[in-house]
Design a protein around this motif. Structure first.
Motif, PDB file in Angstrom:
ATOM      1  N   MET A 161      31.779  35.127  38.719  1.00 30.98           N
ATOM      2  CA  MET A 161      31.670  35.852  39.992  1.00 30.98           C
ATOM      3  C   MET A 161      31.177  34.899  41.076  1.00 30.98           C
ATOM      4  O   MET A 161      30.216  34.184  40.883  1.00 30.98           O
ATOM      5  CB  MET A 161      30.683  37.028  39.832  1.00 30.98           C
ATOM      6  CG  MET A 161      30.754  38.028  40.954  1.00 30.98           C
ATOM      7  SD  MET A 161      29.430  39.282  40.890  1.00 30.98           S
ATOM      8  CE  MET A 161      29.645  39.975  39.257  1.00 30.98           C
ATOM      9  N   LYS A 175      36.820  44.665  43.313  1.00 28.13           N
ATOM     10  CA  LYS A 175      36.910  43.205  43.164  1.00 28.13           C
ATOM     11  C   LYS A 175      35.944  42.484  44.106  1.00 28.13           C
ATOM     12  O   LYS A 175      35.380  41.462  43.761  1.00 28.13           O
ATOM     13  CB  LYS A 175      38.342  42.717  43.455  1.00 28.13           C
ATOM     14  CG  LYS A 175      39.386  43.300  42.542  1.00 28.13           C
ATOM     15  CD  LYS A 175      39.297  42.686  41.152  1.00 28.13           C
ATOM     16  CE  LYS A 175      40.262  43.366  40.180  1.00 28.13           C
ATOM     17  NZ  LYS A 175      39.729  43.354  38.825  1.00 28.13           N
ATOM     18  N   GLU A 193      35.161  39.905  41.469  1.00 32.88           N
ATOM     19  CA  GLU A 193      35.447  38.506  41.789  1.00 32.88           C
ATOM     20  C   GLU A 193      34.433  37.928  42.772  1.00 32.88           C
ATOM     21  O   GLU A 193      34.089  36.762  42.701  1.00 32.88           O
ATOM     22  CB  GLU A 193      36.875  38.378  42.357  1.00 32.88           C
ATOM     23  CG  GLU A 193      37.917  38.507  41.253  1.00 32.88           C
ATOM     24  CD  GLU A 193      39.289  38.931  41.759  1.00 32.88           C
ATOM     25  OE1 GLU A 193      39.513  38.893  43.002  1.00 32.88           O
ATOM     26  OE2 GLU A 193      40.127  39.319  40.924  1.00 32.88           O
ATOM     27  N   GLU A 194      34.000  38.760  43.709  1.00 34.42           N
ATOM     28  CA  GLU A 194      33.095  38.222  44.729  1.00 34.42           C
ATOM     29  C   GLU A 194      31.972  39.207  45.049  1.00 34.42           C
ATOM     30  O   GLU A 194      32.208  40.393  45.263  1.00 34.42           O
ATOM     31  CB  GLU A 194      33.884  37.918  46.023  1.00 34.42           C
ATOM     32  CG  GLU A 194      33.031  37.208  47.070  1.00 34.42           C
ATOM     33  CD  GLU A 194      33.785  36.894  48.357  1.00 34.42           C
ATOM     34  OE1 GLU A 194      34.960  37.277  48.476  1.00 34.42           O
ATOM     35  OE2 GLU A 194      33.177  36.268  49.242  1.00 34.42           O
TER      36      GLU A 194
END
Ligand code: BES
Ligand code: MN
Ligand code: ZN
Length: 522
Positions: free
Chosen positions: A1, A115, A162-163
């Motif tokens: 991440m 995400k 993801e972020e």
């Protein structure tokens, strides 16, 4: 991440979800949560009129710790969802509660398939935390709470964030928040690395593959790594390690990980140009039994699969050394990891055997299931060559400790030095890892006197946690004795629920305490 920090208003941040918080009992949200509430209001700009206030009024959300609610924003702000996470009562608030609330919220976002997730820093407003500490806790909680172990799943139907965007509106706090977020990421990734080693199947993770993983990690983060193979272990006369390992087809390993304080190699000065207070190292030792069948004193088969986690102490040292290197802490730290598999076989050590340990002490084997102390004893003796400032060993050592302190509640601490014990207890407390001191009474030593050798490796069921600690102390005491702390973390291998930043499976206990300790003045 990926973790980023931005200077923005949370309600103006584009993401799949934004995370805000609420203390229990608050009826009109303030701060960033209030700003989001107002943005989600029906009567323009009136405080206390928004969707979050409505949720509270309806009694659907009270702000209890780890309670989460999801609100859909219908285009009123860029993010389609708001996740509100409960912080519990304001008077009970701690950095660990910020960490937990962050974990619960981020895991919810992950389950929803988000995400890109934006979060405010919990507790730096009315919670009273310093921005750096609060940001570190939020990022630690987020990354630990979103952890998943999917290595052995054949299908990759994985949902993963993801972020993570850490959002702060006050530009004056930004630098501190960036520093805290950076540290939090390094520490959480180290905890998750430890969890992965613990969760990994014992046919895949055995002494050789653990040592390989340590070498790869060391090369990546810039630690010195030395691996003793069976020949090197024999040459060092580590009789305890050899005895436990001899029943297994997997040979033992002994891993030495070394972190030098920046600037210490040459000038003995830290980066800041200050002389380092003490170049004597801290040494962290982890029990690395990659699987504990009990050996000839074999365990009952029920739940024996959990004994793949009998290397949780080793994993904690692995993770701590990874983080200490990643943070480049201004302190010399050495990790020692003895690795064995405890198996019954025609070559296995047996009850009645007498083993000469590296220190020269002889040990009569009463139970081959008391194997952890055998490998730790050699590591504790090996540590003396470094003239350590302080030593901590971590081990899933006794079922007796689980009986005493419970499962998933607390680990036990034993020590020969009050100042060192208090430094360890403080580090654990600051990181929200529960640790409770137990006594190292000499009477426990009397219970491990042997008729045939210097000592025996089991004092029986009664007082089993104390006698095991005293066994270890016999390899610390005397010539070159150092401040020592022993952590029996047998009850802290697994969590059986998703709660806060804990997820079902390996806890990764100990990493955060060791990293905090390495930052302490001692
Ligand atoms: N790894 C076990 C201790 C353990 C038990 C950890 C349960 C986690 C959960 C250790 O090697 C062991 O078997 N200890 C024995 C010692 C006894 C033979 C003196 C125990 O606790 O029964
Ligand atoms: Mn055992
Ligand atoms: Zn064991």
């Amino acid at each position: 991440m990926q973790v980023t920090v931005v200077n923005k208003q949370i309600q103006a941040t584009a993401a799949d979800a934004i995370i805000v918080n609420l203390f229990e009992g608050v009826t009109t949200p303030g701060g960033a949560t209030g700003a989001v509430d107002t943005a989600l209001g029906s009567s323009d700009g009136v405080p206390g009129s928004g969707a979050i206030s409505r949720l509270i009024q309806l009694g659907d959300f009270t702000g209890k710790l780890n309670e989460v609610a999801v609100i859909y924003t219908h285009g009123l702000i860029p993010a389609p969802r708001v996740i509100v996470t409960g912080l519990g009562k304001r008077e009970d608030f701690t950095p660990d509660r910020a960490r937990q609330a962050s974990g619960s919220a981020v895991r919810k976002a992950r389950d929803l398939g988000c995400k890109r997730v934006a979060t405010i820093v919990h507790g730096s407003g009315i919670g009273g935390l310093q921005p750096r500490e609060a940001a570190q806790a939020a990022v630690e909680g987020a990354l630990m709470g979103a952890y998943q172990f999917r290595e052995h799943k054949s299908k990759n139907d994985n949902k993963a964030i993801e972020e993570l965007i850490v959002v702060e509106y006050d530009a004056a706090k930004l630098a501190e928040i960036e520093a805290g977020a950076h540290a939090g990421q390094i520490i959480a990734e180290a905890v998750n690395a430890a969890r992965t080693l613990i969760n990994r199947a014992p046919n895949v993770l055995h002494p050789e593959t653990f040592a390989q993983a340590a070498q790869e990690m060391a090369a990546r983060v810039g630690l010195k790594c030395t691996v003793l193979t069976e020949a090197g272990i024999a040459e060092a006369r580590m009789g305890g390690v050899l005895a436990v390992a001899q029943g297994s087809a997997h040979p033992p390993r002994f891993v030495v990980l070394e972190h030098e304080a920046p600037g210490e190699e040459g000038s003995r000065e830290s980066e800041a140009g200050l002389p380092t207070p003490d170049s004597r190292p801290f040494i962290f030792i982890g029990k690395g039994v990659t699987f504990d069948t009990g050996g000839i004193s074999i365990k009952p088969s029920e739940n024996m699969q959990s004994m793949k986690a009998d290397m949780s102490g080793a994993a904690a040292v692995f993770g701590a050394m990874q983080a200490i290197a990643g943070l480049n802490l201004p302190r010399r730290v050495i990790g020692l990891i003895p690795l064995v598999e405890n198996m019954p076989s025609d070559r296995a050590y047996r009850p009645g055997d007498v083993i000469t340990m590296m220190s020269g002490l002889t040990v009569e084997i009463i139970s081959t299931d008391a194997e952890g102390r055998m490998i730790l004893a050699d590591a504790l003796h090996y540590a003396k060559r470094f003239n350590p400032r302080g030593v901590v060993d971590l081990a899933t050592l006794t079922g007796a400790c689980v009986v005493a302190l419970g499962e998933g509640v607390a680990a036990g601490l034993f020590s020969n030095d009050d100042a060192w014990a208090n430094a360890v207890l403080r580090a654990a407390e600051e990181q929200g890892e529960k640790l409770w001191r137990l006594p190292l009474y000499p009477e426990y030593g009397d219970k491990i006197k042997s008729d045939y050798a210097d000592i025996k490796n089991s004092g029986g069921r009664v007082g089993g946690v104390g006698t095991s600690a005293y066994f270890l102390y016999r390899f610390v005491e005397g010539k070159d004795e150092y401040p020592w702390a022993h952590i029996d973390m047998a009850g802290m291998m697994f969590s059986n629920e998703n709660r806060g930043y804990l997820v079902k499976g390996a806890i990764g206990y100990g990493v955060r305490t060791l990293v905090r300790l390495a930052q302490a003045a001692f």
